[in-house]
Structures are given as structure tokens and as C-alpha cells.
Design a protein around this motif. Structure first.
Motif, PDB file in Angstrom:
ATOM      1  N   LEU A  98      16.127 -83.542  33.358  1.00  0.00           N
ATOM      2  CA  LEU A  98      14.824 -83.250  33.954  1.00  0.00           C
ATOM      3  C   LEU A  98      14.705 -81.771  34.303  1.00  0.00           C
ATOM      4  CD1 LEU A  98      14.404 -86.375  36.242  1.00  0.00           C
ATOM      5  CD2 LEU A  98      13.135 -85.869  34.151  1.00  0.00           C
ATOM      6  N   TRP A  99      15.796 -81.196  34.822  1.00  0.00           N
ATOM      7  CA  TRP A  99      15.801 -79.778  35.172  1.00  0.00           C
ATOM      8  C   TRP A  99      15.631 -78.926  33.912  1.00  0.00           C
ATOM      9  CZ3 TRP A  99      19.392 -75.917  33.939  1.00  0.00           C
ATOM     10  CH2 TRP A  99      19.199 -74.710  34.594  1.00  0.00           C
ATOM     11  N   ILE A 104      12.344 -75.373  30.448  1.00  0.00           N
ATOM     12  CA  ILE A 104      11.772 -75.060  29.138  1.00  0.00           C
ATOM     13  C   ILE A 104      10.256 -74.935  29.237  1.00  0.00           C
ATOM     14  CG2 ILE A 104      11.332 -76.043  26.852  1.00  0.00           C
ATOM     15  CD1 ILE A 104      14.219 -77.123  26.939  1.00  0.00           C
ATOM     16  N   LYS A 105       9.621 -75.821  30.001  1.00  0.00           N
ATOM     17  CA  LYS A 105       8.160 -75.735  30.175  1.00  0.00           C
ATOM     18  C   LYS A 105       7.773 -74.429  30.860  1.00  0.00           C
ATOM     19  CE  LYS A 105       6.976 -80.626  30.296  1.00  0.00           C
ATOM     20  NZ  LYS A 105       6.476 -81.726  31.129  1.00  0.00           N
ATOM     21  N   LYS A 109       5.509 -71.164  29.372  1.00  0.00           N
ATOM     22  CA  LYS A 109       4.338 -70.590  30.038  1.00  0.00           C
ATOM     23  C   LYS A 109       4.451 -69.072  30.118  1.00  0.00           C
ATOM     24  CE  LYS A 109       3.259 -74.551  32.956  1.00  0.00           C
ATOM     25  NZ  LYS A 109       3.244 -75.059  34.331  1.00  0.00           N
ATOM     26  N   VAL A 110       5.681 -68.559  30.246  1.00  0.00           N
ATOM     27  CA  VAL A 110       5.901 -67.129  30.397  1.00  0.00           C
ATOM     28  C   VAL A 110       5.643 -66.389  29.084  1.00  0.00           C
ATOM     29  CG1 VAL A 110       7.668 -65.388  30.862  1.00  0.00           C
ATOM     30  CG2 VAL A 110       7.495 -67.401  32.305  1.00  0.00           C
TER      31      VAL A 110
END
Length: 163
Positions: A98-99, A104-105, A109-110
Motif C-alpha cells: 500500500l505504501w 508511485i501515485k 503527480k510530480v
């Protein structure tokens, strides 16, 4: 809540693919893994498939039961965490996955996809200025920015100048 109805499964029909199960066995210490020798016995693969299928089904049933105790119809990730709370190793693996997914998400975004492919544009502008074309390019950029600003203002800045 009543126990969820178990779906009948056909005997001797695998849910998981044999290469995946063979890789899983190899990851946990099976030493036989060469192209000339069979990777695992068929009965071992069948039993492992049944064990994994039963584990996943039971975990989902307990997670749905946990959600029903919380008066929810939808299962959340926290329900699975609650079900796996007694197995620290398994819970740790789930939390790590989950981490990783969250990281990765955030990294996606960056990344600015608009700038990809325009890294060398600055070098081309410098060459154009040396050739005498730079002043024309700057004027075009100013006009384009002004048009974008006017469009963003809804044309209000052009009305102020005219009045």
C-alpha cells in the motif's frame, strides 16, 4: 449477517496459472528450476492452488463481515487490515504494498508531462538568436502569452485598454 454463499468450484480446475505457482514455489525455496526438469509436481501445484484460493476467499469473507459490523456494505482496505491484524508478517507485506502504491501515485503527480520532449527547446532558441531570428520569436511568444492572458481574463484586460 449470514455467511456469504460459497460458489461451487469445479474440481481439478486451477484458478492461478502454473507458471505463477511455480515461481511462488521457487521464491519460497524450491530448488528444482531448470528447463530440462519439471519445476514441481502436478499434485503440489494443484494443492497450492486450492490453498491460495481458499485463503483469498476466506479473507474476503472475513473482510465483508468486518464491514457489516461497521454497518457498511462496501469493503474498505481497513477491513482487510483488521482481518490480517494477527499475522504480523502478512500485514507488514500488505502495508508495504500500500505504501509503494501511494508513493508511485505521488511521484506520478510530480512528473510534469507537458515539459517532456521540450528539454532541448532552450538550446534551439539560443541558436535562433545567434542567427538573428530571436527577436521575432520573442515577439511571437509575447503575443501568444498576451492572447492566453486575455483568454484567461475573459477579454477584460482588452476592454480596459480600449476604454
Amino acid at each position: 449477517m449470514a455467511e456469504p454463499r460459497a460458489r461451487p468450484r469445479a474440481k481439478n480446475q486451477q484458478i492461478f496459472s502454473t507458471p505463477d505457482l511455480t515461481d511462488l514455489l521457487y521464491a519460497y525455496g524450491t530448488t528444482v528450476r531448470t528447463p530440462t526438469t519439471p519445476s514441481a509436481l502436478t499434485s503440489t501445484i494443484t494443492v497450492l492452488d486450492e490453498i491460495l484460493t481458499d485463503f483469498i476467499i476466506e479473507t474476503c469473507h472475513y473482510a465483508s463481515l468486518s464491514a457489516s459490523y461497521s454497518r457498511r456494505q462496501k469493503i474498505k482496505v481497513d477491513d482487510f487490515k483488521f482481518v490480517l491484524r494477527k499475522d504480523e508478517i502478512l500485514l507488514g507485506r500488505v502495508l508495504e504494498q500500500l505504501w509503494r502504491e501511494r508513493r508511485i501515485k505521488e511521484e506520478r503527480k510530480v512528473v510534469d508531462f507537458e515539459k517532456i520532449g521540450t528539454e532541448g527547446v532552450g538550446d534551439l532558441e539560443g541558436i535562433a538568436e545567434a542567427g538573428g531570428v530571436g527577436a521575432e520569436m520573442k515577439k511571437k511568444r509575447r503575443r501568444k502569452r498576451k492572447a492566453e492572458d486575455d483568454a484567461a481574463d475573459g477579454g477584460r484586460s482588452a476592454k480596459r485598454v480600449a476604454s
